[in-house]
Write a protein that holds these residues in place. Sequence first.
Motif, PDB file in Angstrom:
ATOM      1  N   ARG A   1      -3.111   3.614  -0.912  1.00 60.02           N
ATOM      2  CA  ARG A   1      -3.553   3.486   0.270  1.00 60.02           C
ATOM      3  C   ARG A   1      -4.548   4.555   0.794  1.00 60.02           C
ATOM      4  O   ARG A   1      -5.334   4.106   1.636  1.00 60.02           O
TER       5      ARG A   1
ATOM      6  N   ARG B   1      -9.849  -0.216  -3.302  1.00 60.72           N
ATOM      7  CA  ARG B   1      -8.317  -0.750  -2.975  1.00 60.72           C
ATOM      8  C   ARG B   1      -8.607  -2.385  -3.625  1.00 60.72           C
ATOM      9  O   ARG B   1      -7.752  -2.849  -4.410  1.00 60.72           O
TER      10      ARG B   1
ATOM     11  N   PHE C   1       0.879  -1.297   0.072  1.00 60.74           N
ATOM     12  CA  PHE C   1      -0.152  -0.098  -0.025  1.00 60.74           C
ATOM     13  C   PHE C   1       0.935   1.325   0.007  1.00 60.74           C
ATOM     14  O   PHE C   1       1.593   1.557   0.805  1.00 60.74           O
TER      15      PHE C   1
END
Length: 399
Positions: free
Chosen positions: A203, A210, A178
């Motif tokens: 992130r 995500r 991330f």
Amino acid sequence: MGVTVDEHESTEALATRIRSARETVRLTQAQVAAELGVSRPTLISMEKGTRAVSSAELVKLAELYGQDVATLLRPSAPPASIRARFRTGLMTNSTDGDLEQAVDELERFADGYLDLLRRSQFRLPGRPPAVRSTDYLGPESAGEALATEERNRLGLGDGPLQVLREVLEVEVGLRIFFLDLPSKVAGLFIHVDPLGGCVGINRNHPPQRRRWTMAHEYAHFLASRDRPEVTRLGAGRVNDTERFAEAFAANFLMPRNGIVRRFHELKQDSDGKATPATLVQLAHAYRVSVQALCLRLETLDLIKPGTWDRLKDNKFQPRAAADMLNLAPIQDNGAPLPYHYRTLATQLFMDGEITETQFAQYLDMSIVEARTEFHKLTSTQDVGEDGQSQIVDLLDSVE
């Protein structure tokens, strides 16, 4: 298997590291030579490994490059320049200063991962499949076919996938990081020897986004792992490669048979009607956004085209609707580094192979943060035959 080095490789590694570190901070050989008080040809010889670097010179170089001496002295060669491969045709937008910083971070993490493997002699987890050819099908058909094939290979069935990152890291063998990517960059992918497929995820994006990006980059790993990829949001006209990756993500996260069956089950609970609540419940079950779910259902002719646009025009708020239905916010593993990476560092620290300071450096944390992370990673320890606690997940147990 682990990474081993000999003295010759160690000398070459130092030469490569000081050259790469100089390029990262964008100093010329002439500038660095002047700071060291040597000639430019002497610095060139140092960067080629034909002239030894003194201790004093090494300390000065580490200071100039913003690195610690221990990193420069790692005996294994750093990964092939991730930065250079991304610069070739991929960093062209105004946001790419931030993107380059994230790529540098990825390269640093990859280097740390390789050093942990060298120290531990443990294997990498996962069963990476062979590259698949999709040229014989159109992008959408290829994406669905490959997603179905992968779900079958991994024994995932057609239900919601709750722990996507864990499956991709442990079963497939992707290394997922991330990163602080620019807001318009969802993720990136690159294949790095000997780590394999490395994925960078923004992130700062919501958990559903995500997860979608992980599945999208997974498609690139399966079909075109020789080419670095940067996934940008709102990039205008989408090419066939991106259409394929989007189709793969939709089908891998929401497989046709499973989503159709669960859609009709929820409709029955609502007197045969697909209501906004139906959409919110189904999106929550599959851990995707309501927008992604609507587009998927539209593609499958389960709801009318333009449903999401109409909901948006009517100021529909998915999170507020989820709260009314008592659906908890979707959480995911937001750790910057792969679990296997963190586990390797933790095991080495427990075994006394690295210091607490080194442990914190590997995790890119302060010592206080690293202590907290150590407690989390060791709170469910296994006990070996000798009575000592040990971390076995993803280490010796990996086949």
